[in-house]
Design a protein around this motif. Sequence first.
Motif: not given
Length: 224
Positions: A130-133, A206-215
């Motif tokens: 994600l870029q600023p804003g 910039p911010v990098t968001v990492t999402l892990k899911t299972d189910g």
Amino acid sequence: MFNSQAPKPEDLPTSSQLAKSTVISAVAAAAILVTVVLPSEYGIDPTGLGSAMGLTEMGEIKVQLSEEAEMDRQADEAQQIPSQPAALQPSPQPVPQQGSSILNRIIREFGISAAYAQTAARQDEVSITLQPGEGAEVKLVMMKGAQANYSWTANGSKVNFDTHGDGGGENISYEKGRGVAEDSGVLEAAFDGNHGWFWRNRTDGPVTVTLKTDGAYSDIKRMM
């Protein structure tokens, strides 16, 4: 508030545990079908337990009554139809085949188990920069009551987030936060629909968001 106390990762069920539960559910459904449904509904007793419990006789009676009812129905229709030339005589109605009924019943019995098996062992990892804003939204397609383990991190930075769901005209907000570095827990769908997360970067870089899911979900998709 949803997930006010996030469970520790080691307390959450693993993919192998979910897969094991799926297998157990399928085996249990098969056992009920063979030992109870087939003898009591169709008089078919492959294991012999139906006869011991008196279910096979019940099924045989049901099948016989069904056949007699069909014969009576055809006889009534024949009496009501006036005599016609052979070329115009209506074709006799086909008698439902017992095999087809059994197959349909098996499909219905295993329908829920099959659907669960398709979703129970799903596992995904998604990274979004994600870029600023800038904001982004990722959601899981879930059935009501289904659960998915999740964990996300801003990888050393912080974001604002909103965990929410929508579908079928319903909307719900599970949890919100500002300036949060990470979160984890169990997301349980309040209704059929899309359930997931919206993040927004309010920092200067910039911010990098990492999402892990299972189910138990059938799909994961980025909404924006």
